[in-house]
Enzyme design. Structure first.
Site, PDB file in Angstrom:
ATOM      1  N   ASN A 204      -7.828  -8.145   3.275  1.00 19.87           N
ATOM      2  CA  ASN A 204      -7.559  -6.944   4.070  1.00 19.87           C
ATOM      3  C   ASN A 204      -8.838  -6.223   4.497  1.00 19.87           C
ATOM      4  O   ASN A 204      -8.807  -5.051   4.853  1.00 19.87           O
ATOM      5  CB  ASN A 204      -6.651  -5.976   3.301  1.00 19.87           C
ATOM      6  CG  ASN A 204      -5.794  -5.155   4.240  1.00 19.87           C
ATOM      7  OD1 ASN A 204      -5.385  -5.623   5.301  1.00 19.87           O
ATOM      8  ND2 ASN A 204      -5.518  -3.916   3.868  1.00 19.87           N
TER       9      ASN A 204
ATOM     10  N   SER B 229       0.506  -2.292  -2.838  1.00 22.10           N
ATOM     11  CA  SER B 229       0.671  -1.296  -3.901  1.00 22.10           C
ATOM     12  C   SER B 229      -0.721  -0.999  -4.450  1.00 22.10           C
ATOM     13  O   SER B 229      -1.613  -1.852  -4.362  1.00 22.10           O
ATOM     14  CB  SER B 229       1.602  -1.815  -5.005  1.00 22.10           C
ATOM     15  OG  SER B 229       0.951  -2.733  -5.850  1.00 22.10           O
TER      16      SER B 229
ATOM     17  N   GLU C 107       2.362   1.412   0.952  1.00 26.49           N
ATOM     18  CA  GLU C 107       1.842   1.282  -0.417  1.00 26.49           C
ATOM     19  C   GLU C 107       2.917   1.766  -1.384  1.00 26.49           C
ATOM     20  O   GLU C 107       3.255   2.948  -1.410  1.00 26.49           O
ATOM     21  CB  GLU C 107       0.576   2.121  -0.588  1.00 26.49           C
ATOM     22  CG  GLU C 107      -0.599   1.658   0.265  1.00 26.49           C
ATOM     23  CD  GLU C 107      -1.478   0.657  -0.457  1.00 26.49           C
ATOM     24  OE1 GLU C 107      -1.129   0.279  -1.595  1.00 26.49           O
ATOM     25  OE2 GLU C 107      -2.505   0.268   0.120  1.00 26.49           O
TER      26      GLU C 107
END
Length: 436
Positions: A263, A317, A390
């Protein structure tokens, strides 16, 4: 002076500690601290750059929000001294992360032995599943629902694992529908992410009648695990449980370090603020944009779906956030009200149903700068709605929700995803052929 001194000590310690190929986490502690001033917040963000010593699981730019950090035992004295100089009082919430992870692994093994997956039928929410089991599950869905479900191999991971998407439709054969593209499992240690994605698949396929409105004019393309090598690595033992990156090896200062942060590897403001050029840290952006097989696959899917792709939703998360572009700058895109409207639809639905509060806003303004992320790239590539969700944290590290919490987390997450999808369908209707 003390603040700068601590950072100098941290930098020196990183050089020595990063030579180790893995971290056992024995003696690592997790602290919570509540910064109240800009100086305190800035200090914690400074510390977060030293990733071999401080792993921040929760950190906001907003005063009076709990920050949670795992501290290397060799750095604990410096950490506590620095906090005291800034009138910050930490609270220990985990005395030994290694022992916590070991207990979790034993429970995971037990649950898998008690409820093996045969490759057929619905998955339960009683345990976490391996990448192989996840692929077997979506393949079984395609066999059982051939008119509405298609599985496609879209590439292979660095270590040769099959990466597959599942496309879900209502089976009417129309080819021009808009698309919601969803993925999970970017970061290896975030086990609840693939679990939440699997629950979405289950609801769209097995509970089709209840959710048929979401498939009337939209198809869903879902990639359950973006980073299967990292995900599988986290399931090999306690040394690997907190692994975040991919598993491609890189040589740095004469040693081998593994993986890039997928990411931070996208070719949009790549390797700018919030990313690192050090292969041995968690936010390594890679030697170049799209250096990782896994991010190339997501890139190619985004471009393949261009023109039909309306919403990109990536599940991570933890932290109770619904985030949208930009992540590389505090500036907002011109169409930010549309992004905000969809994200707030999800947050509001979750709050009304369960009381769980999600923070909604652009990634940089709500959380921190993270250049080279998939949500920014998807928006740049033409998806009008691009959101990172998230999920809430669980367990003592935040990344280890116990299996007993999976059902609660994934059902709550589905409430928000369903609400966002309904808002997208309402705002961006698919054009129907005249003969319909």
């Amino acid at each position: 002076m003390l603040r700068c001194g601590v950072l100098v000590l941290a930098l020196g310690a990183i050089v020595a500690l990063s030579s180790a190929s893995s971290i056992a986490y024995d003696g690592y502690k997790i602290f919570e601290v509540v910064p109240q001033t800009k100086e305190q917040i800035d200090f914690l963000f400074d510390l977060s750059k030293y990733e071999d010593l401080y792993d921040f699981f929760a950190l906001k730019k907003i005063p009076n929000h709990v920050a949670r950090v795992m501290v290397n035992p060799n750095e604990e004295e410096n950490f506590l001294t620095a906090l005291a100089s800034l009138d910050l009082s930490p609270r220990v919430i985990n005395e030994n992360v290694g022992k916590t992870i070991e207990r979790e692994f034993q429970l995971t093994k037990l649950k898998r032995s008690l409820s093996p997956f045969t490759g057929k039928g619905r998955l339960s929410t009683e345990r976490y599943y391996s990448h192989g089991e996840i692929n077997a599950y979506i393949e079984d869905l395609a066999e059982r629902y051939p008119a509405r479900v298609a599985v496609q191999q879209v590439g292979k991971s660095y270590e040769g694992r099959d990466i597959k998407t599942i496309t879900i439709s209502n089976g009417d054969g129309r080819k021009n529908k808009n698309v919601i593209f969803m993925d999970g499992g970017f970061h290896a240690r975030e086990w609840i992410s693939p679990a939440a994605v699997l629950y979405v698949i289950d609801q769209l396929v097995e509970n089709f009648e209840e959710n048929s409105a979401l498939l009337a004019d939209y198809d869903w393309v879902i990639l359950p695990v973006v980073n299967p090598d990292g995900y599988e690595h986290t399931q090999t033992g306690t040394l690997a449980r907190m692994w975040r990156k991919t598993r491609k090896p890189y040589t740095y200062l004469g040693k081998t370090c593994y993986g890039a942060d997928p990411n931070r590897n996208f070719d949009f403001h790549w390797n700018e603020e919030g990313a690192s050029n050090n292969p041995c840290v968690d936010t390594y952006a890679g030697p170049k944009a799209f250096s990782e097989n896994e991010t190339m696959i997501v890139r190619d899917l985004l471009h393949f779906l261009k023109g039909r792709g309306v919403m990109y939703l990536t599940i991570h998360s933890y932290g109770n956030y619904l985030l949208y572009p930009w992540g590389w700058t505090a500036d907002l895109p011109e169409t930010w009200p549309d992004l905000d409207e969809v994200a707030r639809a999800g947050g509001d639905a979750i709050y009304e149903a369960t009381g769980t509060v999600y923070s909604v806003g652009s990634s940089t303004n709500v959380l921190y700068i993270a250049a080279g992320a998939s949500d920014d790239y998807a928006f740049y590539a033409g998806f009008p709605i691009s959101i990172t969700m998230e999920l809430p944290g669980g367990g003592l590290t935040g990344f280890d929700p116990p299996a007993s919490k999976i059902d609660q987390f994934v059902t709550e997450t589905w409430i928000g995803i369903r609400a966002m999808a309904h808002k997208v369908v309402e705002k961006y209707p698919t054009e129907r052929p005249e003969f319909l």
